[in-house]
Write an enzyme that holds these catalytic residues in place. Structure first.
Site, PDB file in Angstrom:
ATOM      1  N   THR A 126       0.833  -1.207   0.000  1.00  0.00           N
ATOM      2  CA  THR A 126       0.000   0.000   0.000  1.00  0.00           C
ATOM      3  C   THR A 126       0.865   1.253   0.000  1.00  0.00           C
ATOM      4  O   THR A 126       1.884   1.317   0.697  1.00  0.00           O
ATOM      5  CB  THR A 126      -0.990   0.106   1.187  1.00  0.00           C
ATOM      6  OG1 THR A 126      -1.552   1.427   1.190  1.00  0.00           O
ATOM      7  CG2 THR A 126      -0.368  -0.128   2.546  1.00  0.00           C
ATOM      8  N   ILE A 127       0.434   2.225  -0.773  1.00  0.00           N
ATOM      9  CA  ILE A 127       1.152   3.516  -0.758  1.00  0.00           C
ATOM     10  C   ILE A 127       0.966   4.191   0.595  1.00  0.00           C
ATOM     11  O   ILE A 127       1.740   5.058   0.962  1.00  0.00           O
ATOM     12  CB  ILE A 127       0.697   4.477  -1.893  1.00  0.00           C
ATOM     13  CG1 ILE A 127      -0.771   4.888  -1.731  1.00  0.00           C
ATOM     14  CG2 ILE A 127       0.982   3.906  -3.261  1.00  0.00           C
ATOM     15  CD1 ILE A 127      -1.146   6.137  -2.531  1.00  0.00           C
ATOM     16  N   ASP A 128      -0.080   3.800   1.335  1.00  0.00           N
ATOM     17  CA  ASP A 128      -0.395   4.489   2.597  1.00  0.00           C
ATOM     18  C   ASP A 128       0.566   4.125   3.735  1.00  0.00           C
ATOM     19  O   ASP A 128       0.616   4.837   4.739  1.00  0.00           O
ATOM     20  CB  ASP A 128      -1.833   4.160   3.038  1.00  0.00           C
ATOM     21  CG  ASP A 128      -2.860   4.510   1.987  1.00  0.00           C
ATOM     22  OD1 ASP A 128      -2.562   5.354   1.123  1.00  0.00           O
ATOM     23  OD2 ASP A 128      -3.967   3.939   2.019  1.00  0.00           O
ATOM     24  N   MET A 170      -2.480  11.714  -0.649  1.00  0.00           N
ATOM     25  CA  MET A 170      -3.282  10.564  -0.222  1.00  0.00           C
ATOM     26  C   MET A 170      -2.769   9.990   1.102  1.00  0.00           C
ATOM     27  O   MET A 170      -1.918  10.584   1.746  1.00  0.00           O
ATOM     28  CB  MET A 170      -3.253   9.487  -1.307  1.00  0.00           C
ATOM     29  CG  MET A 170      -4.198   9.753  -2.448  1.00  0.00           C
ATOM     30  SD  MET A 170      -4.166   8.364  -3.600  1.00  0.00           S
ATOM     31  CE  MET A 170      -5.638   8.699  -4.558  1.00  0.00           C
ATOM     32  N   GLY A 171      -3.277   8.816   1.465  1.00  0.00           N
ATOM     33  CA  GLY A 171      -2.799   8.153   2.682  1.00  0.00           C
ATOM     34  C   GLY A 171      -3.902   7.646   3.575  1.00  0.00           C
ATOM     35  O   GLY A 171      -3.653   7.116   4.648  1.00  0.00           O
ATOM     36  N   ARG A 172      -5.155   7.909   3.128  1.00  0.00           N
ATOM     37  CA  ARG A 172      -6.323   7.474   3.909  1.00  0.00           C
ATOM     38  C   ARG A 172      -6.254   8.011   5.352  1.00  0.00           C
ATOM     39  O   ARG A 172      -6.043   9.201   5.519  1.00  0.00           O
ATOM     40  CB  ARG A 172      -6.408   5.956   3.886  1.00  0.00           C
ATOM     41  CG  ARG A 172      -7.746   5.423   4.294  1.00  0.00           C
ATOM     42  CD  ARG A 172      -8.679   5.038   3.228  1.00  0.00           C
ATOM     43  NE  ARG A 172      -8.382   3.753   2.621  1.00  0.00           N
ATOM     44  CZ  ARG A 172      -9.090   3.251   1.628  1.00  0.00           C
ATOM     45  NH1 ARG A 172     -10.113   3.914   1.152  1.00  0.00           N
ATOM     46  NH2 ARG A 172      -8.791   2.091   1.105  1.00  0.00           N
TER      47      ARG A 172
HETATM   48  O1  F6P Z   1      -5.183   2.981  -0.201  1.00  0.00           O
HETATM   49  C1  F6P Z   1      -4.566   3.621  -1.268  1.00  0.00           C
HETATM   50  C2  F6P Z   1      -5.333   4.833  -1.678  1.00  0.00           C
HETATM   51  O2  F6P Z   1      -4.652   5.448  -2.751  1.00  0.00           O
HETATM   52  C3  F6P Z   1      -5.619   5.834  -0.559  1.00  0.00           C
HETATM   53  O3  F6P Z   1      -4.516   6.641  -0.266  1.00  0.00           O
HETATM   54  C4  F6P Z   1      -6.791   6.571  -1.142  1.00  0.00           C
HETATM   55  O4  F6P Z   1      -7.605   7.150  -0.145  1.00  0.00           O
HETATM   56  C5  F6P Z   1      -7.543   5.499  -1.878  1.00  0.00           C
HETATM   57  O5  F6P Z   1      -6.611   4.472  -2.147  1.00  0.00           O
HETATM   58  C6  F6P Z   1      -8.170   5.940  -3.155  1.00  0.00           C
HETATM   59  O6  F6P Z   1      -8.923   4.891  -3.650  1.00  0.00           O
HETATM   60  P1  F6P Z   1      -9.481   4.779  -5.127  1.00  0.00           P
HETATM   61  O7  F6P Z   1      -8.331   4.426  -6.028  1.00  0.00           O
HETATM   62  O8  F6P Z   1     -10.480   3.697  -5.046  1.00  0.00           O
HETATM   63  O9  F6P Z   1     -10.045   6.112  -5.492  1.00  0.00           O
END
Ligand code: F6P
Length: 343
Positions: A126-128, A170-172
């Protein structure tokens, strides 16, 4: 010859292909054969697979994304999906399944070890960087470097126009990308989900900086950061299959407040999926390769229900259930280092 499945699930990230390549290359040497499951858990529900041989993994090391495709499918969500998934898995005659994913995908993997597929090995992606029991997940370093480069680029335009630029990353619900890209990019304020935003303090920091002659500032904000006593800012009400809201929009709100309270012209740059795309950094290629090789070692040793992990630069294995128990949020000692450079 023993046969194992390989699956990538959740948001894609740079480094997935190096992991797949390492699993196949190491596994073939060890007498394994591999079946690729397409599009995460969806591929098992729909019985959508591809052979993963030497040819399939040739030339994929520098490629971003995943050659297997991915999805945010939760087989526990829709009635009947779990049964289809387990039935299809049985038909494939696999000895084990290597699951490459983050919190959600590995959370499902962990449940499945008790619900019908005991022979699972996890690889943390995960990038997070928010998975527990591993110092780093692969994908994070690439996202971090992309964000840092963007912050560098935003510096020159902010400086030329004497503006504040708010950079939303990003990063949730974890602020790893924000805090590390902010430190690396020399941000003047960094805001993370772990510490509620005090807008008065943010504006004071910016004013203090400008009072010593600076005419521009860079504010990095994590998408999951929240104003004190206010709700999380989301893009839409709808939840995904794992019950997550779609984050985004804090940058805009913050910019409006900063401009109103400081009087300085303020712009926003939302980095979005740019952080997830493209070629993995050397760090992510090496980490992904090490994780892939470890996954095959776990396969050989029949150490199921375990996840490959990085601890003090050594590749180890940890119980899958521990890795998905809680999110790994930003170490406040690291945030304190970032704060030295605020204002
Ligand atoms: O979990 C990786 C992530 O890039 C988060 O940082 C971000 O909130 C989410 O996925 C975005 O999801 P999606 O690609 O479904 O828009």
């Amino acid at each position: 010859m023993s046969k194992a499945g390989v699956l990538t699930g959740g948001g894609d990230c740079p480094g997935l292909n190096p992991v797949i390549r390492a699993i196949v290359r190491k596994g073939l040497n060890e007498g394994y054969e591999f079946t690729g499951i397409k599009n995460g858990w969806m591929g098992l529900i729909e019985n959508d697979t591809v052979p993963l041989d030497l040819g399939a993994v040739s030339g994929i090391l520098p490629k971003g994304g995943t050659i297997l495709g991915t999805s945010r499918t939760n087989p526990y969500k829709k009635e009947g999906d779990l049964k289809k998934l387990i039935d299809n898995y049985k038909k494939l005659n696999l000895e084990a399944l290597v699951v490459i994913g983050g919190e959600d995908t590995l959370g499902v993997a962990n449940k499945l070890t008790k619900d019908g597929i005991p022979n699972i090995i996890g690889v943390p992606k995960t990038i997070d960087n928010d998975l527990s029991c591993t110092d780093y997940t692969f994908g994070f370093d690439t996202a971090l470097n992309v964000a840092m480069e963007c912050i560098d680029r935003l510096h020159t335009t902010a400086e030329s126009h004497h503006r504040i630029i708010v950079v939303e990353v990003m990063g949730r619900h974890a602020g790893w990308i924000a805090v590390e890209s902010g430190i690396a990019g020399g941000a003047d304020v960094i805001l993370i989900p772990e510490v509620p935003i005090d807008i008065k303090e943010v504006c004071e920091l910016i004013k203090k900086r400008h009072s010593r002659g600076k005419t521009f500032s860079i504010v990095v904000v994590a998408e999951g950061a929240q104003f004190k006593d206010k709700e999380l800012i989301t893009q839409e009400e709808k939840l995904d299959a794992f019950g997550h809201v779609r984050l985004g929009g804090i940058g805009d709100r913050l910019a409006v407040e900063i401009e109103k309270r400081t009087g300085y012209e303020t712009r926003v740059s939302v980095l979005g999926h740019i952080q997830r795309g493209g070629s993995p950094t050397a760090f992510d290629r090496v980490l992904g390769t090490r994780f892939g090789v470890k996954a095959v070692e776990l396969l050989k040793a029949k150490k199921f229900g375990r996840m490959a992990a990085l601890a003090s630069n050594k590749i180890i294995d940890v119980p899958l259930q521990d890795a998905v128990k809680e999110l790994k949020t930003v170490d406040i000692e690291l945030y304190d280092i970032a704060k030295v450079f605020f204002g």
